[in-house]
Design an enzyme around this catalytic site. Structure first.
Site, mmCIF file in Angstrom:
data_model
loop_
_atom_site.group_PDB
_atom_site.id
_atom_site.type_symbol
_atom_site.label_atom_id
_atom_site.label_comp_id
_atom_site.label_asym_id
_atom_site.label_seq_id
_atom_site.Cartn_x
_atom_site.Cartn_y
_atom_site.Cartn_z
ATOM 1 N N LYS A 1 0.858 -1.183 0.000
ATOM 2 C CA LYS A 1 0.000 0.000 0.000
ATOM 3 C C LYS A 1 0.889 1.225 0.000
ATOM 4 O O LYS A 1 1.599 1.484 0.972
ATOM 5 C CB LYS A 1 -0.902 0.006 1.238
ATOM 6 C CG LYS A 1 -1.674 1.308 1.440
ATOM 7 C CD LYS A 1 -2.320 1.352 2.814
ATOM 8 C CE LYS A 1 -2.891 2.728 3.107
ATOM 9 N NZ LYS A 1 -3.452 2.813 4.485
ATOM 10 N N PRO B 1 -0.198 10.044 -0.118
ATOM 11 C CA PRO B 1 0.875 9.059 -0.241
ATOM 12 C C PRO B 1 1.726 8.948 1.020
ATOM 13 O O PRO B 1 1.703 9.828 1.892
ATOM 14 C CB PRO B 1 1.712 9.628 -1.384
ATOM 15 C CG PRO B 1 1.609 11.113 -1.181
ATOM 16 C CD PRO B 1 0.213 11.362 -0.622
#
Length: 523
Positions: free
Chosen positions: A72, A90
């Protein structure tokens, strides 16, 4: 020292595994029922979870293939604004030019490209469904490669004080991870009892004297860890510790989880979690090797369970037609204190602030680490140590509460009654003041929630920019700095993103390669 963990699942077995490694002379027993279902929402994580596995001396090839795990690199927020576009949050800090962040420069230069694609390489990698690691195991971010070399000791393998931003976290099957960690912990001497707890007995001082079980008798310990989830069997029901609800600022109180099979060889794997806004809340999508973990987090004031499931199934489409739906009532908030007398609550019994930023497993990891930092020297609990633990845990959860609150109040969606209500929740004055400041300048280290809560200033900045809650203008100081340096910084980000998209293997390709190297699962 005898320690009894009540409850298994992710929280129980993470606790048992970590403590069995940290304290080799502590007698640890875990009692769990064979019939209690896991909640089924804790399958996405923070980037700091790598520190947990590092502490256990587990490489990714040891555990990931056994847990259907993937990488992820970000959360993709879809349809959270009126424009119904997307942006990424992010695991990547901003680059700087002239001492100012890329976000500050983006506000001035306005290239026409969305801020996340201008300021980070991660969105480009995510769109291309690439892996964060090359096939030889090298991490795309060379600045952190030394932390990812297998067999090399990792300095400061705890969350608090860890200064490095790892470029990815993990997705995994929570039930498979619990089973894997069960094997790890029992091989290290943790005793497992499969039985139901029927009653919690208290002594004259109000501490836990032991727990009665259906078939295993009366179990006693010096310290008890409550991993019983939302039930809070020890901390709330037996010790009567009050629960503080956060539903005044975080409206969602229900969820539907559906596991959807997926042909990863055919369609690939996304290296990010998706949070997609719906009419009465939002849905998650967590890609695993072989299925997608999906769910709908919603507010029961604006949708009944039947209405929510109908909307969610329409959203998922035919792939989920025959998949079972698990309805969950979420307890949003925290226990007033997580350490009460001789009981420590870890996981959902301690606190939960909806799964929007994958904080559930982060809270477990943080709670375990702080328990180690505050562990009793003997059988007696030092009240000052318990008070210190509670202050640390409470501040962390309260900080995450504020961070999640801005996901709603900073947005501009107002197309359903739910989104109108979510935007207009009452804010604590300290957060309201910060919101006013952030209209003048972006969040920075000096104007976000001050205590440790897992999120850095760049995360607060990303969410506000993604939700179109921007400062009214750019910083005046930028007019006195070299604009050319900033333009070159953005050009370097673009060149690096293009190179990585060309060079990195796909997420599916790398994970398939990793699975070919997996060791046999010990039992």
């Amino acid at each position: 020292m005898k320690l009894l963990i009540v409850g298994g699942g992710t929280a129980g077995w993470m606790t048992a595994s970590y403590l069995s490694k940290a304290f080799t002379d502590v007698d640890i027993t875990l009692v769990e029922s064979g019939v209690v279902k896991t909640v089924g929402v804790g399958e996405a994580t923070f980037s700091t979870l790598k520190l947990f596995f590092d502490f256990l001396d587990l490489r990714e090839s040891d555990w990931m293939p056994h847990c259907s795990a993937g990488y992820k690199m970000a959360i993709r927020f879809q349809n959270w604004t009126k424009a119904k576009t997307h942006f990424y949050h992010p695991f990547q800090r901003y680059e700087t030019a002239g001492g100012m962040t890329a976000a500050e420069w983006w506000l001035k230069l306005r290239s026409g490209e969305p801020f996340d694609y201008s300021c980070f390489v991660t969105p480009h990698i995510c769109d291309a469904m690439r892996s964060p690691r090359f096939l030889d195991g090298t991490v795309y971010d060379e600045d952190v490669q030394e932390y990812f070399d297998d067999g090399k000791p990792v300095p400061n393998a705890i969350i608090v004080g860890h200064k490095v931003q790892y470029p990815y976290a993990y997705h995994f099957n929570a039930a498979e991870l619990a089973l894997y960690l069960q094997g790890y912990a029992t091989r290290r001497g943790v005793k497992r009892i499969v039985d139901g707890v029927t009653e919690v007995a208290l002594d004259e001082q109000g501490s836990i004297a032991g727990v009665h079980t259906r078939e295993s008798g009366f179990l006693t310990a010096d310290l008890y860890v409550d991993c019983t989830g939302f039930r809070g069997l020890l901390i709330n029901k037996a010790l009567k510790e009050p629960f503080i609800s956060f539903n005044d600022t975080l409206l969602n109180d229900s969820a539907i989880a559906i596991q959807v099979p997926k042909d990863v060889e055919k369609v690939g794997m996304k290296p990010y979690t998706t949070a997609h806004a719906l009419d009465a809340g939002w849905s998650w999508n967590i890609p695993l090797y072989g299925r997608d973990g999906t769910g709908y987090v919603y507010c029961s004031q604006f949708a009944t369970p039947d209405e929510a499931e109908r909307e969610f199934r329409e959203f998922l489409g035919p792939d989920a037609k025959d998949c079972e739906a698990n309805h969950i009532r979420m307890r949003i908030g925290r226990s007033r204190d997580s350490w009460v007398k001789n009981c420590v609550a870890i996981g959902l019994s301690s606190g939960f602030v909806e799964p929007l930023e994958s904080t559930g497993i982060f809270f477990i990891q943080h709670g375990i680490e702080e328990l180690v930092n505050h562990f009793p020297r003997g059988a007696q609990v030092d009240p000052n140590m318990a008070r210190s633990y509670n202050q640390t845990i409470n501040q962390c959860i309260d900080g995450v509460r504020q961070f999640l609150t801005i996901h709603y109040c900073a947005g501009d969606r107002d197309d359903t009654p739910y989104w109108v209500a979510a935007r207009n929740v009452p804010l604590p004055e300290e957060l309201a003041e910060r919101m006013r400041i952030w209209k003048a300048r972006l969040p920075g280290i000096r104007n976000i929630y001050p205590s440790f809560h897992g999120f850095e200033a760049y995360s607060w900045s990303v969410m506000l920019l993604g939700l179109n809650y921007e400062p009214d203008t750019y910083l005046a100081a930028l007019d006195y700095l070299d604009e050319g340096q900033a333009r070159e910084m953005f050009a370097q980000i673009r060149r690096k993103a293009e190179f990585l998209v060309r060079s990195l293997p796909s997420q599916y390709e790398y994970l398939t390669h990793l699975r070919q190297e997996r060791p046999a699962l010990a039992v």
